[in-house]
Design a protein around this motif. Structure first.
Motif, PDB file in Angstrom:
ATOM      1  N   LYS A   2       0.855  -1.191   0.000  1.00  0.00           N
ATOM      2  CA  LYS A   2       0.000   0.000   0.000  1.00  0.00           C
ATOM      3  C   LYS A   2       0.887   1.236   0.000  1.00  0.00           C
ATOM      4  O   LYS A   2       1.764   1.371   0.836  1.00  0.00           O
ATOM      5  N   ASN A   3       0.672   2.126  -0.964  1.00  0.00           N
ATOM      6  CA  ASN A   3       1.404   3.385  -1.040  1.00  0.00           C
ATOM      7  C   ASN A   3       0.449   4.522  -0.716  1.00  0.00           C
ATOM      8  O   ASN A   3      -0.701   4.486  -1.098  1.00  0.00           O
ATOM      9  N   VAL A   4       0.958   5.527  -0.045  1.00  0.00           N
ATOM     10  CA  VAL A   4       0.154   6.700   0.261  1.00  0.00           C
ATOM     11  C   VAL A   4       0.925   7.966  -0.113  1.00  0.00           C
ATOM     12  O   VAL A   4       2.055   7.905  -0.580  1.00  0.00           O
ATOM     13  N   THR A  24       8.740   8.337   3.866  1.00  0.00           N
ATOM     14  CA  THR A  24       9.569   9.225   3.067  1.00  0.00           C
ATOM     15  C   THR A  24       8.966  10.621   3.070  1.00  0.00           C
ATOM     16  O   THR A  24       7.845  10.818   3.524  1.00  0.00           O
ATOM     17  N   THR A  25       9.706  11.553   2.535  1.00  0.00           N
ATOM     18  CA  THR A  25       9.205  12.919   2.381  1.00  0.00           C
ATOM     19  C   THR A  25       9.351  13.344   0.925  1.00  0.00           C
ATOM     20  O   THR A  25       9.953  14.367   0.616  1.00  0.00           O
ATOM     21  N   ASN A  26       8.809  12.534   0.047  1.00  0.00           N
ATOM     22  CA  ASN A  26       8.893  12.819  -1.382  1.00  0.00           C
ATOM     23  C   ASN A  26       7.630  13.492  -1.899  1.00  0.00           C
ATOM     24  O   ASN A  26       7.140  13.164  -2.972  1.00  0.00           O
ATOM     25  N   TYR A  27       7.112  14.449  -1.143  1.00  0.00           N
ATOM     26  CA  TYR A  27       5.911  15.164  -1.567  1.00  0.00           C
ATOM     27  C   TYR A  27       6.177  15.918  -2.856  1.00  0.00           C
ATOM     28  O   TYR A  27       7.278  16.400  -3.105  1.00  0.00           O
ATOM     29  N   LEU A  28       5.174  15.996  -3.687  1.00  0.00           N
ATOM     30  CA  LEU A  28       5.214  16.704  -4.957  1.00  0.00           C
ATOM     31  C   LEU A  28       6.131  16.044  -5.988  1.00  0.00           C
ATOM     32  O   LEU A  28       6.445  16.652  -7.003  1.00  0.00           O
TER      33      LEU A  28
END
Length: 50
Positions: A2-4, A24-28
């Motif tokens: 599951k990825n969010v 992780t912190t790969n927002y955007l």
């Protein structure tokens, strides 16, 4: 698996009796989920199989 949002991933690995949780912190980033999937397949699973 599951990825969010941001690439966080929870993967149940019944063959090893483990659950892999990656944050992780790969927002955007468009490929955030692909990056997280590669962590599970390239690092988590091999490490748990040893």
């Amino acid at each position: 698996m599951k990825n969010v949002l941001g690439g966080d991933t929870v993967a149940a690995l019944p063959e090893t009796g483990a659950v892999a949780v990656n944050t992780t912190t790969n927002y955007l980033k468009q490929d955030a989920n692909l990056l997280s999937d590669s962590i599970v397949t390239d690092h988590d699973i091999p490490a748990l199989s040893q």
